[in-house]
Design an enzyme around this catalytic site. Structure first.
Site, PDB file in Angstrom:
ATOM      1  N   LYS A   1       0.597  -1.562  -0.451  1.00  0.00           N
ATOM      2  CA  LYS A   1      -0.274  -0.069  -0.197  1.00  0.00           C
ATOM      3  C   LYS A   1       1.344   1.068   0.160  1.00  0.00           C
ATOM      4  O   LYS A   1       1.630   1.123   0.147  1.00  0.00           O
ATOM      5  CB  LYS A   1      -0.961   0.244   1.104  1.00  0.00           C
ATOM      6  CG  LYS A   1      -2.220   0.620   1.081  1.00  0.00           C
ATOM      7  CD  LYS A   1      -3.383  -0.517   0.433  1.00  0.00           C
ATOM      8  CE  LYS A   1      -4.504   0.757   0.918  1.00  0.00           C
ATOM      9  NZ  LYS A   1      -5.562  -0.338  -0.158  1.00  0.00           N
TER      10      LYS A   1
ATOM     11  N   ASP B   1      -6.941   4.679  -4.269  1.00  0.00           N
ATOM     12  CA  ASP B   1      -7.709   4.000  -3.259  1.00  0.00           C
ATOM     13  C   ASP B   1      -7.658   5.496  -2.790  1.00  0.00           C
ATOM     14  O   ASP B   1      -8.026   6.383  -3.563  1.00  0.00           O
ATOM     15  CB  ASP B   1      -6.797   3.990  -2.033  1.00  0.00           C
ATOM     16  CG  ASP B   1      -7.522   3.392  -0.431  1.00  0.00           C
ATOM     17  OD1 ASP B   1      -7.601   2.169  -0.976  1.00  0.00           O
ATOM     18  OD2 ASP B   1      -7.144   3.856   0.385  1.00  0.00           O
TER      19      ASP B   1
HETATM   20  P1  NDP Z   1     -12.754   7.097  -2.864  1.00  0.00           P
HETATM   21  O1  NDP Z   1     -11.701   8.699  -2.455  1.00  0.00           O
HETATM   22  O2  NDP Z   1     -13.146   7.352  -4.202  1.00  0.00           O
HETATM   23  O3  NDP Z   1     -13.897   7.678  -1.476  1.00  0.00           O
HETATM   24  C1  NDP Z   1     -13.930   8.187  -0.478  1.00  0.00           C
HETATM   25  C2  NDP Z   1     -15.665   8.035   0.138  1.00  0.00           C
HETATM   26  O4  NDP Z   1     -15.472   8.354   1.232  1.00  0.00           O
HETATM   27  C3  NDP Z   1     -15.333   9.940  -0.656  1.00  0.00           C
HETATM   28  O5  NDP Z   1     -17.133   9.801  -0.083  1.00  0.00           O
HETATM   29  C4  NDP Z   1     -15.389  10.394   1.489  1.00  0.00           C
HETATM   30  O6  NDP Z   1     -15.690  11.968   1.818  1.00  0.00           O
HETATM   31  C5  NDP Z   1     -15.109   9.145   2.817  1.00  0.00           C
HETATM   32  N1  NDP Z   1     -14.483   9.068   3.265  1.00  0.00           N
HETATM   33  C6  NDP Z   1     -13.523   9.423   3.155  1.00  0.00           C
HETATM   34  N2  NDP Z   1     -12.018  10.085   4.189  1.00  0.00           N
HETATM   35  C7  NDP Z   1     -13.636  10.405   5.157  1.00  0.00           C
HETATM   36  C8  NDP Z   1     -13.291  10.354   6.161  1.00  0.00           C
HETATM   37  N3  NDP Z   1     -11.953  10.767   7.452  1.00  0.00           N
HETATM   38  N4  NDP Z   1     -14.570  10.419   7.194  1.00  0.00           N
HETATM   39  C9  NDP Z   1     -15.496  10.409   6.670  1.00  0.00           C
HETATM   40  N5  NDP Z   1     -15.735   9.784   5.256  1.00  0.00           N
HETATM   41  C10 NDP Z   1     -14.603  10.050   4.903  1.00  0.00           C
HETATM   42  O7  NDP Z   1     -12.463   6.441  -1.838  1.00  0.00           O
HETATM   43  P2  NDP Z   1     -12.950   4.655  -2.679  1.00  0.00           P
HETATM   44  O8  NDP Z   1     -14.923   4.486  -2.620  1.00  0.00           O
HETATM   45  O9  NDP Z   1     -12.310   4.200  -3.057  1.00  0.00           O
HETATM   46  O10 NDP Z   1     -12.957   3.960  -1.088  1.00  0.00           O
HETATM   47  C11 NDP Z   1     -13.259   4.022   0.125  1.00  0.00           C
HETATM   48  C12 NDP Z   1     -12.974   2.480   0.959  1.00  0.00           C
HETATM   49  O11 NDP Z   1     -13.347   1.869   0.172  1.00  0.00           O
HETATM   50  C13 NDP Z   1     -11.745   3.115   1.795  1.00  0.00           C
HETATM   51  O12 NDP Z   1     -11.653   2.576   2.676  1.00  0.00           O
HETATM   52  C14 NDP Z   1     -10.791   2.454   0.662  1.00  0.00           C
HETATM   53  O13 NDP Z   1      -9.555   1.383   1.559  1.00  0.00           O
HETATM   54  C15 NDP Z   1     -11.692   0.597   0.482  1.00  0.00           C
HETATM   55  N6  NDP Z   1     -11.334   0.456  -0.943  1.00  0.00           N
HETATM   56  C16 NDP Z   1     -11.337   0.749  -1.544  1.00  0.00           C
HETATM   57  C17 NDP Z   1     -11.149   0.210  -2.918  1.00  0.00           C
HETATM   58  C18 NDP Z   1     -11.048   0.270  -4.911  1.00  0.00           C
HETATM   59  O14 NDP Z   1     -11.012  -0.749  -4.918  1.00  0.00           O
HETATM   60  N7  NDP Z   1     -11.382   1.977  -4.814  1.00  0.00           N
HETATM   61  C19 NDP Z   1     -10.736  -1.482  -3.304  1.00  0.00           C
HETATM   62  C20 NDP Z   1     -10.944  -1.909  -1.773  1.00  0.00           C
HETATM   63  C21 NDP Z   1     -11.240  -1.326  -0.855  1.00  0.00           C
HETATM   64  P3  NDP Z   1     -15.073  13.214   0.996  1.00  0.00           P
HETATM   65  O15 NDP Z   1     -14.852  13.119   0.065  1.00  0.00           O
HETATM   66  O16 NDP Z   1     -15.302  14.248   2.350  1.00  0.00           O
HETATM   67  O17 NDP Z   1     -13.183  13.059   1.275  1.00  0.00           O
HETATM   68  O1  2IT Z   2      -7.429  -1.805  -0.878  1.00  0.00           O
HETATM   69  C1  2IT Z   2      -7.575  -2.218  -1.600  1.00  0.00           C
HETATM   70  O2  2IT Z   2      -7.786  -3.209  -1.846  1.00  0.00           O
HETATM   71  C2  2IT Z   2      -7.761  -1.641  -2.666  1.00  0.00           C
HETATM   72  N1  2IT Z   2      -7.699  -0.335  -2.912  1.00  0.00           N
HETATM   73  C3  2IT Z   2      -7.547  -1.555  -4.501  1.00  0.00           C
HETATM   74  C4  2IT Z   2      -6.339  -2.048  -4.419  1.00  0.00           C
HETATM   75  C5  2IT Z   2      -5.580  -3.171  -5.940  1.00  0.00           C
HETATM   76  O3  2IT Z   2      -4.190  -2.794  -7.117  1.00  0.00           O
HETATM   77  O4  2IT Z   2      -6.454  -2.671  -7.240  1.00  0.00           O
END
Ligand code: NDP
Ligand code: 2IT
Length: 444
Positions: free
Chosen positions: A124, A164
């Site tokens: 990461k 992420d």
């Molecule tokens: P994005 O940046 O697309 O969206 C994040 C969302 O979460 C936004 O709505 C953001 O609001 C909110 N958020 C972030 N930080 C905070 C906080 N401290 N408190 C409240 N709300 C918060 O990210 P993703 O959708 O990609 O990721 C979301 C989660 O999913 C994370 O935990 C990530 O690690 C996990 N994840 C992502 C994957 C991926 O493929 N993208 C795969 C597996 C897991 P704001 O805009 O106000 O910051």
């Molecule tokens: O938390 C996760 O699994 C991710 N943000 C996606 C990682 C990836 O390599 O696609």
């Protein structure tokens, strides 16, 4: 060392890394039985080697903002474990990013990637750069400056980053462009790329869709239909929006979405048109979820989280520790019977304890959100073949992988009373594969 001794030792050595210690503690307390059945693991001090990252790169990222001022951020890449494949995991841009958060994410990623059955180790990276309010040019300059340092540590067979929080298709495109220029090669070193230059169909949707597929597998064990069920989602980013998208396709009712400023509540369920609005709001205008409430006149909880509303299912999809013990109690009191985590470690240990004690269906992120990295693995496979697969093919493989992860959780997590402890199941299944690979490769 016994696993409890390793944990105490890590607490002593890394006292300022609470998220890292939280993730390690959860895994070590659930794999104890499996670990004790293999005395050779202890002889080879395997647990400690599995908990401490192989290496960490820390660097300064200097870039110039639109006003001509020089800005300095921290950049990191944690290469946690490559026993079963190249280091693999996303990059996070958020002001809260620090080593504790990236070490917890890289640790979790190692077990998650093991569960996918694909050849990926865990890593990461990220920066404390705050993308909010930055212009497109600032984002580009930052991504280029970040990769000017990172590029020498990554590669298609070494370490393959992706997105992420704060890193989506736009940022991956800019980072990949800079990588390609520095490394003088066009390979699949990043995943989540644009379709025109090696990206996979269904990668943007994969985490959210995969989480819903995992949920369907869990519901099937109790003969429950998703149709008509009320779902509370947190977040409004990549994972949250595609979770809502799939739920709407299946006839479920999504009543909440949120961002770091507040939560919208639509008791009758968000419509397709409203979800399209959220998608545009977040990806094109880069606005706040409050603007949805202003547009559609729905309830908005300023500074509030979704967990106080009545729902059948909760899908936390924003960030770590966003659902605490009190939230868990409220959800349970309101009749919530399933929680499937889109985010990484969104529930605090107290919340997890409450869900398991209440015997509800509870899927930890490392199982339920593994669809994203799974399709990243499929993107790597397509890049190696220099081919691209149809959306139907990728989606079918994604469904198969999520069903397989569910199977593994059942196999290792089923208790004597029939209840499936998905936390234990995911941790033991993920651990055994990495542990066996590490044992076979010797002390490194
Ligand atoms: P994005 O940046 O697309 O969206 C994040 C969302 O979460 C936004 O709505 C953001 O609001 C909110 N958020 C972030 N930080 C905070 C906080 N401290 N408190 C409240 N709300 C918060 O990210 P993703 O959708 O990609 O990721 C979301 C989660 O999913 C994370 O935990 C990530 O690690 C996990 N994840 C992502 C994957 C991926 O493929 N993208 C795969 C597996 C897991 P704001 O805009 O106000 O910051
Ligand atoms: O938390 C996760 O699994 C991710 N943000 C996606 C990682 C990836 O390599 O696609």
């Amino acid at each position: 060392m016994k696993s409890s001794e390793v944990l105490n030792d890590l607490k002593r050595r890394f006292p300022n890394e609470p998220e890292y210690l939280q993730a390690v503690e959860e895994v070590l307390t659930t794999i104890e039985d499996a670990y004790n059945e293999h005395p050779e693991f202890e002889r080879y001090n395997l647990i400690e080697r599995l908990c401490i990252p192989d290496r960490i790169f820390t660097f300064r990222v200097s870039w110039i903002d639109d006003k001509g001022r020089v800005q300095n951020n921290m950049g990191y890449r944690v290469q946690h474990n490559n026993a079963i494949g190249p280091y693999k995991g996303g990059i996070r841009f958020h002001s809260s990013v620090n080593l504790s958060i990236l070490k917890f994410l890289a640790f979790e990623q190692t077990f998650k990637n093991s569960l996918t059955t694909l050849a990926m180790g865990g890593g990461k990276g990220g920066s404390d750069f705050n993308p909010k309010g930055k212009s497109d040019m600032e984002i580009m300059r930052f991504c280029q400056a970040f990769v000017a340092e990172l590029w020498r540590h990554i590669g298609p067979h070494t370490d393959v980053p992706a997105g992420d929080i704060g890193v989506g298709g736009r940022e991956v495109g800019y980072m990949f462009g800079m990588y390609k220029k520095m490394a003088r090669e066009h390979t699949g070193t990043f995943t989540g790329k644009g379709l025109e230059f090696g990206g996979s169909l269904v990668r943007p949707e994969a985490t959210g869709y995969g989480n819903v597929y995992f949920l369907l597998n869990m519901l099937a064990t109790r003969g429950i239909d998703i149709k008509g069920k009320t779902v509370a989602i947190s977040g409004s980013g990549n994972v949250a929006t595609y979770t809502a998208d799939k739920l709407l396709q299946l006839g479920a009712k999504v009543v909440t979405m949120s961002d770091s400023n507040g939560t919208i509540y639509v008791p009758e369920g968000i419509t397709r048109e409203q979800l399209d609005y959220i998608f545009k709001l977040k990806n094109i205008y880069r606005g706040r979820i409050r603007e949805f409430a202003e547009e559609y006149g729905c309830e908005y909880f300023e500074g509030g989280r979704p967990w106080g509303v009545k729902c059948d299912i909760a899908m936390p999809s924003a960030t770590q520790n966003e659902l605490d013990g009190d939230d868990a109690r409220t959800l349970l009191d309101n009749g919530c019977f399933a929680v499937s985590e889109g985010a990484n470690m969104p529930s605090t240990p107290e919340a997890v304890h409450r869900f398991i004690e209440a015997r509800i269906l509870y899927a930890p992120g490392k199982a339920a959100n593994a669809g994203g990295v799974s399709v990243s693995g499929l993107e790597m496979a397509q890049n190696s073949q220099k081919l691209s697969w149809s959306a139907e093919e990728v989606d079918m493989k994604l469904k198969g992988i999520m069903a397989n992860i569910h199977e593994q959780c059942m196999r290792y997590g089923k208790q004597a009373d029939g209840y499936v402890n998905y936390v234990k199941g995911a941790n033991v299944a993920g651990f055994m594969k990495v542990a066996n690979a590490m044992m076979a490769q010797g002390v490194l």
